[in-house]
Scaffold this active site. Sequence first.
Site, PDB file in Angstrom:
ATOM      1  N   GLY A 169      46.455  44.602  42.122  1.00 59.09           N
ATOM      2  CA  GLY A 169      46.596  43.491  43.049  1.00 59.09           C
ATOM      3  C   GLY A 169      47.650  43.768  44.114  1.00 59.09           C
ATOM      4  N   THR A 170      48.714  44.420  43.713  1.00 54.33           N
ATOM      5  CA  THR A 170      49.793  44.737  44.658  1.00 54.33           C
ATOM      6  C   THR A 170      49.287  45.643  45.771  1.00 54.33           C
ATOM      7  OG1 THR A 170      51.427  44.528  42.890  1.00 54.33           O
ATOM      8  CG2 THR A 170      52.102  45.760  44.850  1.00 54.33           C
ATOM      9  N   ASN A 219      51.625  32.081  40.511  1.00 56.49           N
ATOM     10  CA  ASN A 219      51.694  32.675  39.172  1.00 56.49           C
ATOM     11  C   ASN A 219      52.685  31.964  38.256  1.00 56.49           C
ATOM     12  OD1 ASN A 219      53.082  34.159  41.385  1.00 56.49           O
ATOM     13  ND2 ASN A 219      54.190  35.101  39.693  1.00 56.49           N
ATOM     14  N   SER A 240      43.082  41.202  40.636  1.00 60.78           N
ATOM     15  CA  SER A 240      43.579  42.246  39.736  1.00 60.78           C
ATOM     16  C   SER A 240      42.917  42.155  38.368  1.00 60.78           C
ATOM     17  CB  SER A 240      45.092  42.102  39.594  1.00 60.78           C
ATOM     18  OG  SER A 240      45.572  43.001  38.618  1.00 60.78           O
ATOM     19  N   HIS A 291      43.883  43.132  35.280  1.00 60.48           N
ATOM     20  CA  HIS A 291      44.594  42.786  34.042  1.00 60.48           C
ATOM     21  C   HIS A 291      44.947  41.319  33.906  1.00 60.48           C
ATOM     22  CE1 HIS A 291      49.027  42.653  35.150  1.00 60.48           C
ATOM     23  NE2 HIS A 291      48.547  43.204  36.242  1.00 60.48           N
ATOM     24  N   THR A 307      39.140  59.548  44.438  1.00 61.99           N
ATOM     25  CA  THR A 307      38.069  59.399  43.443  1.00 61.99           C
ATOM     26  C   THR A 307      38.335  58.162  42.590  1.00 61.99           C
ATOM     27  OG1 THR A 307      37.764  61.766  43.436  1.00 61.99           O
ATOM     28  CG2 THR A 307      36.865  60.562  41.558  1.00 61.99           C
ATOM     29  N   CYS A 363      58.122  39.651  36.850  1.00 63.42           N
ATOM     30  CA  CYS A 363      58.590  40.784  37.645  1.00 63.42           C
ATOM     31  C   CYS A 363      60.090  40.747  37.867  1.00 63.42           C
ATOM     32  CB  CYS A 363      57.877  40.803  38.981  1.00 63.42           C
ATOM     33  SG  CYS A 363      56.102  40.792  38.789  1.00 63.42           S
TER      34      CYS A 363
END
Length: 386
Positions: free
Chosen positions: A74-75, A153, A201, A203, A239, A327
Site C-alpha cells: 500500500g505504501t 486506520n 494492500s 495484508h 517481474t 507504525c
Amino acid sequence: MNASDIIYLDNNATTRVDPAVVEEMLPYLTDFYGNPSSGYRFGSQVGKALDQARERVANLIGCEPLEVIFTSCGTESTNASINSALLMDRDRQHIITTRVEHSATLKHCETLAKRGYEITWLGVDSNGQIDLAELERSIRSDTALVTVMWANNETGVLFPIEEIASIVRKKNVLFHTDAVQTIGKIPVNLADAKINFLSLSGHKLHCPKGVGVLYINKRTKFHPFSIGGGQEFGKRAGTQNVASIVALGKGCELAGQFMEHETTAVRAMRDEFESAILNRVAGSRINGDPINRLPNTSNLAFEGIDSEAVLLLLDQHGICCSSGSACTTGSVHASHVLKAMGFSEERARASLRFSFSRFNTAAEVQTAIEVVPQVIEKLRRIANAA
Ligand SMILES: *Cc1c(COP(=O)(O)O)cnc(C)c1O
C-alpha cells in the site's frame, strides 16, 4: 507464541492469511515457477494466473482489469501516485492532504515539504471529519493532487470519498485515495467514482504481506515510479510477485463473498464488545465518528490510564490490540490522528484501538469483554495507591 494462544484484535495492523488463499498461492511457489512474461506455455500459464487475479481484484472494486497495477504494498502505491502527480505538470507542485493520513502519505508529504513543495494540511473536527468547503477553497490552479484516505486506520472514520472526488474533479485536479483499510470491509464501486488513483494492500484483507494494488483510472496519465521491463502495462517494472498476486486475487474473491458478513456479523461483534466496555468501564468513550465508521474498528479512550500499560497487561492475557498507529509504536509520540481531532495529549495516550475480523469468534469477544475492564480497573487501583 502460537496463533492458537492469542486473541487477535489488531486486524487494522495486519490480518490472518485465509487458508484458502494460502492453498491457492502455494503452487506458484513450487510447480508453476515460469516467468509470466515468457512466450512458451510454461510461462504464459503463469501469465494467465496473473490475468485471473487482476480480474478478481477488478471485480471487487468495480473497475476494469487494465486499471489494476500490482505493486509491493500500500505504501508503494500511495508514494507512486504522489510522485506521478508531481511529474505530470511542472507548474503544479502543490498537494492537498489531511492531518490524519497514514504515514505512507504523511511522511512522504513532510519530506516533499522539506524539498520545497507546498502542502496544504486539512484539519478534522472532533468526529474526525474534514470540512468539504475548506477542501474546495484549498484547491488552486497549481494543485497537482488531492490525496485523502478513505477510512482511517486508527479510528475507522470514513470520509465521504465519492463526494470529495467529485469536488476535486470539478476543479480539474487529480485525486488519490488511500483505501487500504476500506477494501474488503465495505463495498466499493469505482465505476462512477471520480477517482484517479486508489491504493490497497493485501495484508489488510487476509492476504500475504508485501503485495498491493495501485488502481489507475484508464483515462489518467501516469509516470511510473519503477522503470525497466514492460510489466504491468509499463506502469510498474519488475517481474511480478506471482504467488502473492495470485493470493491477492483469491483474497479479493473471498472478500466479495464475505462482504455481507463483514458489514453484519463482524460489525455485531465490534458493537457487542464496544457497548459492553462502555457499560462496564467508567470514563470510557468512543474516539471518532460513531456513524461514519468502518464496521470492524473500535477506538476507545479510558480516562486516566496509560494505553501502553494496558497493552502490556492485555498481552499477558494473549490479547493483541493497539495504541495509536502500529507504525509509531515504540516512539514517544501520542497519536497524531487523535490530536488532530482536538483531543488532549492525555486522552490520546489513554486510547486503544480494537479491530475485528471474520476470524474472531464470539468466545474471544466474551473473553475480551471480561479481561479489558479487569485490566483497566487494576491499573486505576495502582494509580490511586501511588
Ligand atoms: C497498512 C496501511 C498502509 C500501508 O500498507 P502497506 O501494505 O503495509 O505498505 C497504508 N495506509 C493505511 C490506511 C494502512 O492502514
